[in-house]
Design a protein around this motif. Structure first.
Motif, short mmCIF file in Angstrom:
data_model
loop_
_atom_site.label_atom_id
_atom_site.label_comp_id
_atom_site.label_asym_id
_atom_site.label_seq_id
_atom_site.Cartn_x
_atom_site.Cartn_y
_atom_site.Cartn_z
N TYR A 249 0.84 -1.21 0.00
CA TYR A 249 0.00 0.00 0.00
C TYR A 249 0.87 1.26 0.00
O TYR A 249 0.63 2.21 -0.74
N PHE B 233 -8.63 -6.25 -0.47
CA PHE B 233 -8.68 -7.28 0.57
C PHE B 233 -10.00 -8.03 0.52
O PHE B 233 -10.05 -9.25 0.54
N TRP B 234 -11.11 -7.26 0.43
CA TRP B 234 -12.40 -7.94 0.52
C TRP B 234 -12.78 -8.61 -0.79
O TRP B 234 -13.49 -9.62 -0.79
N TRP C 222 -3.63 -3.79 -2.25
CA TRP C 222 -3.85 -4.22 -0.85
C TRP C 222 -4.55 -3.15 -0.03
O TRP C 222 -4.20 -2.86 1.10
N ASP C 223 -5.56 -2.52 -0.67
CA ASP C 223 -6.41 -1.63 0.10
C ASP C 223 -7.68 -2.39 0.50
O ASP C 223 -7.76 -3.60 0.29
N GLN C 224 -8.66 -1.66 1.05
CA GLN C 224 -9.86 -2.34 1.53
C GLN C 224 -10.55 -3.13 0.42
O GLN C 224 -10.91 -4.29 0.60
N ALA D 263 -8.27 3.26 -2.13
CA ALA D 263 -9.13 3.24 -0.95
C ALA D 263 -8.26 3.17 0.31
O ALA D 263 -7.04 3.18 0.23
N ALA D 264 -8.92 3.08 1.44
CA ALA D 264 -8.19 2.96 2.70
C ALA D 264 -7.42 1.64 2.70
O ALA D 264 -7.78 0.70 2.01
N PRO D 265 -6.33 1.58 3.48
CA PRO D 265 -5.55 0.33 3.49
C PRO D 265 -6.36 -0.85 4.02
O PRO D 265 -7.34 -0.67 4.74
N ALA D 266 -5.91 -2.06 3.63
CA ALA D 266 -6.63 -3.27 4.00
C ALA D 266 -6.76 -3.40 5.50
O ALA D 266 -5.80 -3.20 6.23
N ASN D 267 -7.98 -3.72 5.95
CA ASN D 267 -8.22 -3.86 7.38
C ASN D 267 -9.12 -5.06 7.60
O ASN D 267 -10.34 -4.97 7.42
N PRO D 268 -8.54 -6.22 7.95
CA PRO D 268 -9.33 -7.46 8.07
C PRO D 268 -10.42 -7.37 9.12
O PRO D 268 -11.40 -8.11 9.06
N VAL E 294 -19.77 -1.65 1.21
CA VAL E 294 -19.91 -2.10 -0.17
C VAL E 294 -18.64 -2.84 -0.57
O VAL E 294 -17.56 -2.28 -0.54
N ILE E 295 -18.81 -4.12 -0.90
CA ILE E 295 -17.69 -4.89 -1.44
C ILE E 295 -17.96 -5.14 -2.91
O ILE E 295 -18.99 -5.70 -3.25
N GLN F 123 -12.47 -4.88 9.73
CA GLN F 123 -13.58 -3.98 9.43
C GLN F 123 -14.08 -4.23 8.02
O GLN F 123 -13.43 -3.90 7.04
N THR F 124 -15.29 -4.85 7.93
CA THR F 124 -15.86 -5.11 6.61
C THR F 124 -16.50 -3.85 6.07
O THR F 124 -17.35 -3.27 6.75
N PRO F 125 -16.11 -3.40 4.86
CA PRO F 125 -16.74 -2.19 4.33
C PRO F 125 -18.20 -2.45 3.95
O PRO F 125 -18.61 -3.59 3.74
#
Lengths: 264, 273
Positions: free
Chosen positions: A115, A194-195, A189-191, B113-118, B124-125, B120-122
């Motif tokens: 990131y 990841f999801w 490797w942002d949100q 987007a914001a960095p990956a954060n396992p 909208v995926i 906290q589920t956003p």
């Protein structure tokens, strides 16, 4: 036994006797030097043979049969979509190679190294923002062009008889293109990455029987981490480029051999 | 690029067709004496290799048979010249396409987007737009049948069902040339398959909308029904449209057909005994 070199034709004498411009002389010298070592003339001859002997065309051409030459031009944009996707692929490859100099696939740290590198490319690196933008847009354009290309092929019935094999290769190519897009989507490797990766793992796990094996192979485990990012990176910059380039070459080669299915 | 013309052969007695790949005797380039013909190779080999050469010999004969019978090969020009026609056009198109890519990337650069954060589920995926259809196919759980034989249980896990739906779509596309055969190419010639294609495109859109259903201001049941009704509706509309168009084209199509095969002279039907 060493052959007697005097038996050979004296090329330097021949060269000095001829009246040549410096360019011609340089060219001939290099050509003779290379030909005496590599026998280029053999290859040229065989290429010429190929050119005349192999008729890389289908025997029947519809444009000829129905005299459609004068009507072909307005279909041209639709028939350029394949070329368009190749061009976009090349642009993506060049910009991607340049991006690869600055990116590193590591999840260590908070935010992760990957990131941070993307942030660095977008904010500090000269032309980095433009480079990433070009890479992303050429990828998007490639996918769009490939989809439209498939629709064109469907609606003019170009997938039919002699071209079934190329249609199936096209389906493989479009799947590989989507995989290209997906693996690239995960790299920042942002949100979102990841999801999207999370969904990918769950999809892999839902495959009957093979699920866990596929998840291990593609994502390096059942939860996302360093192994996932590493694998996505290697897929994106090593495995897929070789695979896709090869399959594109086969795809276009078959088009060359079979000719374009003309509209009629 | 000009080459010597092929002259159509009235009979092949004087100039026999060679089956070794060299074509007619008056081919612009005579065959290389050193290269063995397919017939020679065939006679020298045995087993599978012999069969292969025999096939090549035959395939060549067929090609040349078609060529010698076709009158549309008699022409001066075999193709457009590479230079300047194709090169200039190719360069123009390539520059134009690359220009489009550069323009798009200048006008709408991507952001991050914001960095990956396992943890906290956003809200909208989403995958990229080109995977929406696939993502939408994962959300077809209302179609997953619950069977009374299994005590009201579903036949398989919902997510397995979604993945299978993806495989079915891709598998059907791959099988398409073996499902829809025949020589017809124009949409008007095959209204059903053209309408099927339109329905497929519309379904790709509606199922993409279904995949982002939490962003669509519509009742989710209504949306789900529309996902399947709209493609069928479009398919029907296009089917009838193409059928109508075909009536209009009939004259032209018939003319073309009879140009290929002249109609047989009319014979009055025999009276029934």
């Amino acid at each position: 036994m060493t052959p007697d070199l005097k038996e050979h034709y004296d090329y330097s004498k021949w060269l000095s006797e001829k009246e040549l411009t410096p360019l011609e002389k340089t060219y001939l010298t290099i050509l003779i030097w290379a030909d005496q070592r590599l026998r280029i003339v053999d290859y040229l001859e065989s290429m010429e043979n190929l050119y005349y002997k192999i008729n890389m065309q289908m025997p029947r051409s519809h444009t000829e049969q129905y005299n459609l030459d004068n009507k072909f031009w307005y279909w041209y944009p639709l028939f350029a979509l394949g070329t368009f996707s190749v061009i976009a692929y090349i642009v993506a490859a060049i910009s991607g190679a340049l991006l690869g100099f600055y990116y590193s696939p590591a999840t260590a740290g908070d935010p992760s190294v990957a990131y941070n590198q993307i942030t660095y490319i977008m904010t500090d690196l000269n032309f980095g923002f433009m480079l990433r933008s070009i890479h992303r847009w050429s990828a998007q354009v490639m996918v769009a062009a490939v989809f439209l290309h498939m629709l064109r092929v469907y609606f003019v019935g170009a997938y039919k008889e002699p071209r079934e094999l190329n249609w199936i290769i096209g389906i493989i190519l479009i799947s590989l293109t989507l995989m290209f897009g997906y693996t690239g989507y995960l790299l920042p490797w942002d949100q979102l990455s990841f999801w999207a990766g999370q969904i990918g793992v769950e999809m892999a796990l839902s495959i009957p029987i093979l699920g866990e094996w596929v998840a291990q192979l593609m994502f390096g485990g059942f939860s996302l981490g360093q192994a996932t990012l590493q694998r996505m990176y290697i897929l994106h910059v090593f495995v897929l480029p070789f695979a896709v380039t090869t399959v594109i070459a086969i795809h276009i080669g078959i088009v060359w051999m079979q000719g374009i299915a003309e509209p009629h | 690029m000009k080459r010597k013309t092929y002259k159509k052969q009235k009979d092949n007695v004087e100039f026999p067709i060679l089956t070794d790949g060299s074509g007619l005797m008056q081919n612009p380039v005579p065959p290389d004496d050193q290269t063995p013909s397919w017939s020679e190779r065939k006679s020298r080999s045995t087993g599978l290799a012999q069969l292969t050469y025999e096939y090549f010999e035959r395939a060549r004969l067929e090609d040349q048979d078609i060529r010698s019978r076709a009158d549309y090969l008699e022409r001066e020009v075999l193709g457009f010249p590479m230079w300047p026609h194709e090169v200039v056009r190719g360069f123009a198109i390539t520059s134009f396409f690359i220009g489009i890519i550069l323009l798009l990337s200048a006008v709408a650069p991507p952001h991050i987007a914001a960095p990956a954060n396992p943890s906290q589920t956003p809200a909208v995926i989403l995958p990229d737009w080109y995977l929406y259809w696939s993502f939408g196919l994962l959300k077809l759980e209302p179609l997953n049948p619950a069977l009374s034989i299994l005590g009201g249980d579903k036949i398989m896990l919902d997510r397995t069902f979604g993945v299978l739906a993806n495989l079915v779509v891709v598998g059907f596309l791959a099988a398409l040339p073996f499902v829809n055969k025949g020589k017809a190419r124009r949409p008007v010639e095959e209204p059903f398959w053209a309408a099927f294609g339109v329905a497929g495109v519309v379904f790709a859109f509606t199922v993409s909308v279904l995949s982002v259903k939490n962003l669509v201001p519509l009742n989710s049941h209504l949306l789900f029904d529309l996902t399947f009704i709209l493609p069928v509706l479009f398919g029907i509309v296009f089917y009838s449209l193409l059928k109508t168009m075909r009536e209009g084209y009939m004259y032209e199509l018939n003319r073309r057909y009879y140009r290929l095969r002249p109609p047989k002279p009319y014979r009055p039907p025999k009276p029934p005994k």
